[in-house]
Design an enzyme around this catalytic site. Structure first.
Site, PDB file in Angstrom:
ATOM      1  N   HIS A  10     -22.388 -20.313   7.272  1.00  0.00           N
ATOM      2  CA  HIS A  10     -22.628 -21.348   8.287  1.00  0.00           C
ATOM      3  C   HIS A  10     -21.923 -22.632   7.859  1.00  0.00           C
ATOM      4  O   HIS A  10     -22.491 -23.493   7.217  1.00  0.00           O
ATOM      5  CB  HIS A  10     -24.136 -21.583   8.409  1.00  0.00           C
ATOM      6  CG  HIS A  10     -24.501 -22.595   9.446  1.00  0.00           C
ATOM      7  ND1 HIS A  10     -24.011 -22.574  10.727  1.00  0.00           N
ATOM      8  CD2 HIS A  10     -25.330 -23.667   9.393  1.00  0.00           C
ATOM      9  CE1 HIS A  10     -24.517 -23.577  11.406  1.00  0.00           C
ATOM     10  NE2 HIS A  10     -25.309 -24.265  10.628  1.00  0.00           N
ATOM     11  N   ARG A  39     -27.994 -33.611   7.368  1.00  0.00           N
ATOM     12  CA  ARG A  39     -26.824 -34.435   7.054  1.00  0.00           C
ATOM     13  C   ARG A  39     -26.686 -35.612   7.998  1.00  0.00           C
ATOM     14  O   ARG A  39     -27.243 -35.617   9.097  1.00  0.00           O
ATOM     15  CB  ARG A  39     -25.561 -33.589   7.012  1.00  0.00           C
ATOM     16  CG  ARG A  39     -25.208 -32.899   8.269  1.00  0.00           C
ATOM     17  CD  ARG A  39     -24.091 -31.926   7.991  1.00  0.00           C
ATOM     18  NE  ARG A  39     -23.815 -31.116   9.152  1.00  0.00           N
ATOM     19  CZ  ARG A  39     -22.617 -30.846   9.611  1.00  0.00           C
ATOM     20  NH1 ARG A  39     -21.549 -31.310   8.979  1.00  0.00           N
ATOM     21  NH2 ARG A  39     -22.451 -30.096  10.665  1.00  0.00           N
ATOM     22  N   VAL A  67     -33.916 -22.197   7.651  1.00  0.00           N
ATOM     23  CA  VAL A  67     -33.044 -22.974   8.542  1.00  0.00           C
ATOM     24  C   VAL A  67     -32.288 -24.069   7.764  1.00  0.00           C
ATOM     25  O   VAL A  67     -31.211 -24.509   8.173  1.00  0.00           O
ATOM     26  CB  VAL A  67     -33.863 -23.615   9.698  1.00  0.00           C
ATOM     27  CG1 VAL A  67     -32.961 -24.329  10.696  1.00  0.00           C
ATOM     28  CG2 VAL A  67     -34.683 -22.565  10.440  1.00  0.00           C
ATOM     29  N   ALA A 111     -41.999 -30.756   9.602  1.00  0.00           N
ATOM     30  CA  ALA A 111     -42.343 -31.170  10.974  1.00  0.00           C
ATOM     31  C   ALA A 111     -41.367 -32.232  11.467  1.00  0.00           C
ATOM     32  O   ALA A 111     -41.717 -33.106  12.256  1.00  0.00           O
ATOM     33  CB  ALA A 111     -43.773 -31.693  11.013  1.00  0.00           C
ATOM     34  N   GLY A 131     -38.112 -28.596  12.865  1.00  0.00           N
ATOM     35  CA  GLY A 131     -39.418 -27.942  12.739  1.00  0.00           C
ATOM     36  C   GLY A 131     -40.304 -28.194  13.940  1.00  0.00           C
ATOM     37  O   GLY A 131     -40.880 -27.262  14.523  1.00  0.00           O
ATOM     38  N   ASN A 174     -30.047 -26.345   5.322  1.00  0.00           N
ATOM     39  CA  ASN A 174     -28.650 -26.236   4.880  1.00  0.00           C
ATOM     40  C   ASN A 174     -28.473 -26.620   3.416  1.00  0.00           C
ATOM     41  O   ASN A 174     -29.285 -27.374   2.894  1.00  0.00           O
ATOM     42  CB  ASN A 174     -27.794 -27.160   5.746  1.00  0.00           C
ATOM     43  CG  ASN A 174     -27.440 -26.523   7.079  1.00  0.00           C
ATOM     44  OD1 ASN A 174     -27.107 -25.347   7.122  1.00  0.00           O
ATOM     45  ND2 ASN A 174     -27.525 -27.300   8.141  1.00  0.00           N
ATOM     46  N   ARG A 232     -22.471 -29.933   5.022  1.00  0.00           N
ATOM     47  CA  ARG A 232     -23.729 -29.233   4.737  1.00  0.00           C
ATOM     48  C   ARG A 232     -23.876 -29.008   3.224  1.00  0.00           C
ATOM     49  O   ARG A 232     -24.981 -29.055   2.679  1.00  0.00           O
ATOM     50  CB  ARG A 232     -23.760 -27.891   5.468  1.00  0.00           C
ATOM     51  CG  ARG A 232     -23.800 -28.028   6.982  1.00  0.00           C
ATOM     52  CD  ARG A 232     -23.769 -26.673   7.656  1.00  0.00           C
ATOM     53  NE  ARG A 232     -23.794 -26.775   9.108  1.00  0.00           N
ATOM     54  CZ  ARG A 232     -22.708 -26.819   9.883  1.00  0.00           C
ATOM     55  NH1 ARG A 232     -21.508 -26.785   9.341  1.00  0.00           N
ATOM     56  NH2 ARG A 232     -22.825 -26.894  11.192  1.00  0.00           N
TER      57      ARG A 232
END
Ligand SMILES: NC(=O)c1ccc[n+]([C@@H]2O[C@H](COP(=O)([O-])OP(=O)(O)OC[C@H]3O[C@@H](n4cnc5c(N)ncnc54)[C@H](O)[C@@H]3O)[C@@H](O)[C@H]2O)c1
Length: 316
Positions: free
Chosen positions: A182, A89, A125, A17, A21, A127, A95
């Site tokens: 990514h 980060r 999602v 959260a 999120g 990294n 990442r």
């Protein structure tokens, strides 16, 4: 009358959260994508944010129920689980620096997803993205079509935004494809990027395109350096787009981190590619006819993904 989570609606669990999120939950709620369970390990955080968002419902005219919790029981039988629980980060970090910490978080969360929502589709999602998608797929053992990662939607949005500003056209007119992992070695493909059907190679010179590609590659770092922490509005918007495509079975073609076996000669890795997303998850990888330069770029990026994936294997 007391309003409980209505199972007739799709159920979306968002793990974490924090910035990504909570923003994902808010955008999903305003679009009334389904009922939302926002879960975090920090007591009060998900509960407080969910209550605040729920109280915006009457203003936003959204009937999505939003529940915040630390209790995995409440996530049971979700249609989609979005994993954003992970360390972000800070300036000066790549990442990849997040791998050792986030692999343990994603492992723990994936075990819970297997237990509570064994039929769900997972969008990762955290990294480093491609390695975290691999982690979730390996730990859950879910069909590889049902585990994917959000990065292409964000990277495409960044590239599209820069192009739209440069060309003074609507962002709606830009269609672009990005491939690879990514990271800074992601592979934007100008040959497959169009403004209402016109290739950008006919609208901008090579130098300008290279400049916008470089800004896209460094897009995450640009925001980190300004804010002191990681981006979240655009990442959340990209994540909701994927969830919407799946829940509404739209069959949208979008770049995402998906399992590629023979496709692009990847040989069994999760990496960014254009794919059709629908109710079954990743329904088809679109194989573009890459030229030698594009292939080399993709292979370089894939080599990086492979190296991170092998680190995950050592840590799991
Ligand atoms: N894929 C992308 O394009 C992209 C873009 C932005 C951020 N990210 C990544 O998303 C992740 C989240 O970023 P953020 O900015 O929201 O970070 P954040 O620190 O704001 O939020 C992370 C939340 O996860 C929670 N958490 C940690 N461990 C947990 C667990 N085991 N169970 C439940 N919750 C847990 C934390 O308490 C925190 O609230 C980071 O890894 C970041 O690098 C990815």
């Amino acid at each position: 009358m007391k309003k409980e989570i209505c199972m007739a609606r799709d159920k979306i669990t968002i793990v974490g959260a924090g910035n990504v999120g909570a923003t994902t939950a808010y955008i999903a709620a305003t679009k009334q994508l389904g009922d939302i369970v926002l879960l975090d390990i920090v007591k009060g955080l998900a509960e407080g944010k969910a209550l605040d968002m729920a109280e915006a419902g009457p203003v936003q005219l959204s009937d999505s129920n939003i529940v915040g919790t630390t209790d995995w029981e409440k996530t049971a039988d979700s249609n989609i689980v979005i994993i954003t629980s992970g360390v972000p980060r800070k300036p000066g970090m790549s990442r990849d620096d997040l791998l050792a910490k986030n692999v343990q978080i994603v492992k723990d969360v994936s075990e819970k997803v297997t237990r509570y929502s064994p039929d769900s589709i997972i969008i990762v999602v955290c990294n480093p993205l491609d390695a975290m998608v691999y982690t979730a797929a390996k730990v859950t053992g879910f069909s590889k079509k049902k585990v994917m990662g959000m990065a292409g939607a964000l990277d495409s949005a960044r590239f599209s935004y820069f192009l739209a500003r440069e060309l003074s056209v609507s962002v709606e007119d830009i269609k672009c494809v990005l491939m690879g992992g990514h990271g800074d070695d992601m592979v934007p493909l100008p040959r497959f990027t169009f403004v209402s059907g016109v290739p950008i190679t006919e609208l901008l010179d090579e130098e300008k395109i290279a400049e916008l590609i470089e800004r896209t590659r460094k897009g995450g770092t640009e925001v980190v350096n300004l804010l002191g922490y990681s981006a979240y509005y655009a990442p959340a918007a990209g994540t909701v787009k994927m969830a919407e495509t799946i829940l509404k079975d739209k069959k949208t073609v979008m770049s995402c981190c998906a399992y590629c076996d023979s496709e692009y000669g990847a040989g069994g890795y999760f990496v960014g590619v254009p794919a059709i997303l629908g109710k079954n998850g990743v329904e088809k990888i679109i194989e573009l006819d890459l030229n030698e330069y594009e292939k080399t770029q993709f292979e370089k990026s894939l080599a990086h993904v492979k190296q991170l994936t092998s680190q995950v294997d050592k840590l799991l």
